[in-house]
Design a protein around this motif. Sequence first.
Motif, PDB file in Angstrom:
ATOM      1  N   ARG A 100      -0.479  23.785 -12.425  1.00 46.05           N
ATOM      2  CA  ARG A 100      -0.286  22.372 -12.090  1.00 46.05           C
ATOM      3  C   ARG A 100       0.760  21.799 -13.033  1.00 46.05           C
ATOM      4  NH1 ARG A 100      -4.312  18.220 -10.560  1.00 46.05           N
ATOM      5  NH2 ARG A 100      -5.723  19.975 -10.320  1.00 46.05           N
ATOM      6  N   THR A 160      -0.357  26.044  -6.125  1.00 50.62           N
ATOM      7  CA  THR A 160      -1.100  26.568  -4.986  1.00 50.62           C
ATOM      8  C   THR A 160      -1.997  25.457  -4.465  1.00 50.62           C
ATOM      9  OG1 THR A 160      -1.093  28.793  -5.928  1.00 50.62           O
ATOM     10  CG2 THR A 160      -2.687  28.351  -4.170  1.00 50.62           C
ATOM     11  N   SER A 161      -1.710  25.017  -3.275  1.00 55.54           N
ATOM     12  CA  SER A 161      -2.436  23.927  -2.627  1.00 55.54           C
ATOM     13  C   SER A 161      -3.850  24.349  -2.239  1.00 55.54           C
ATOM     14  CB  SER A 161      -1.658  23.524  -1.365  1.00 55.54           C
ATOM     15  OG  SER A 161      -2.355  22.579  -0.604  1.00 55.54           O
ATOM     16  N   TYR A 162      -4.673  23.369  -1.912  1.00 55.86           N
ATOM     17  CA  TYR A 162      -5.988  23.635  -1.319  1.00 55.86           C
ATOM     18  C   TYR A 162      -5.894  23.659   0.212  1.00 55.86           C
ATOM     19  CZ  TYR A 162      -7.500  22.219  -5.967  1.00 55.86           C
ATOM     20  OH  TYR A 162      -7.659  22.107  -7.323  1.00 55.86           O
ATOM     21  N   TYR A 163      -4.768  23.235   0.746  1.00 57.10           N
ATOM     22  CA  TYR A 163      -4.563  23.133   2.191  1.00 57.10           C
ATOM     23  C   TYR A 163      -4.068  24.485   2.718  1.00 57.10           C
ATOM     24  CZ  TYR A 163      -2.313  21.405   6.515  1.00 57.10           C
ATOM     25  OH  TYR A 163      -1.906  21.205   7.813  1.00 57.10           O
ATOM     26  N   PHE A 212      -0.267  25.205   3.619  1.00 52.17           N
ATOM     27  CA  PHE A 212       0.606  25.229   2.450  1.00 52.17           C
ATOM     28  C   PHE A 212       0.415  26.514   1.647  1.00 52.17           C
ATOM     29  CE2 PHE A 212       1.023  20.289   1.886  1.00 52.17           C
ATOM     30  CZ  PHE A 212       1.703  20.209   3.079  1.00 52.17           C
ATOM     31  N   GLU A 223       1.915  21.446  -3.482  1.00 52.18           N
ATOM     32  CA  GLU A 223       1.412  20.169  -2.971  1.00 52.18           C
ATOM     33  C   GLU A 223       1.382  19.091  -4.044  1.00 52.18           C
ATOM     34  OE1 GLU A 223      -2.688  18.121  -1.396  1.00 52.18           O
ATOM     35  OE2 GLU A 223      -2.515  20.290  -1.238  1.00 52.18           O
ATOM     36  N   ASN A 259      -0.344  16.036  -5.408  1.00 48.83           N
ATOM     37  CA  ASN A 259      -1.774  15.790  -5.336  1.00 48.83           C
ATOM     38  C   ASN A 259      -2.155  14.658  -6.278  1.00 48.83           C
ATOM     39  OD1 ASN A 259      -4.539  16.713  -6.770  1.00 48.83           O
ATOM     40  ND2 ASN A 259      -4.572  17.373  -4.634  1.00 48.83           N
ATOM     41  N   TYR A 266      -1.025  16.115   6.818  1.00 44.01           N
ATOM     42  CA  TYR A 266      -0.182  16.759   5.812  1.00 44.01           C
ATOM     43  C   TYR A 266       1.280  16.710   6.246  1.00 44.01           C
ATOM     44  CZ  TYR A 266      -4.174  18.108   3.102  1.00 44.01           C
ATOM     45  OH  TYR A 266      -5.297  18.061   2.320  1.00 44.01           O
TER      46      TYR A 266
END
Length: 164
Positions: free
Chosen positions: A37, A57-60, A63, A70, A72, A155
């Motif tokens: 992050r 690394t996104s949670y979506y 992505f 992302e 965030n 998104y």
Amino acid sequence: MISDDVDLVFHALEEHYMGKPLDYINKCWEENKSGARITLIALYDQKFAGWLHLLSTSYYPYFVDEGIPEINNFEVVPTLRRKGIGNALMDAIEQISFDKYGIVGIGVGLYYDYGNAQRLYVKRGYIPDGRGVFYEGKYAEPGRFVQIGHELALYLTKEKPAGR
């Protein structure tokens, strides 16, 4: 973000009724150290004015599959909005993302509390990723009921402009 920012952010968010658990802010700092992050913090008159994060690394899922980082947890102190702080944070985090990935993504809620964010992202050139709305970890499908709240999001992505 630096280690001294943990207490600054925690107390400032509490003061402005935007509180986050201290464990979460510490987690952000640890993820900054590991590179998972990037957290940018804005100051206005030497006081906390806002912050946002870039997750490598996104949670979506989309992505993640496409390697899109992302943006965030983007927050600006309510009394300091409309002073260019949010745009300055976005300019900086987009440049970081474009330099490393060539693209950036962001999710936005769909009810009135997110109205300013929706307008900001469109003005900045973000476009929907074309997968519809996402709710509680799944894409919303025709005939499925969803609840309007923080878990319902659209998104968007923005690619590095040509020539940059």
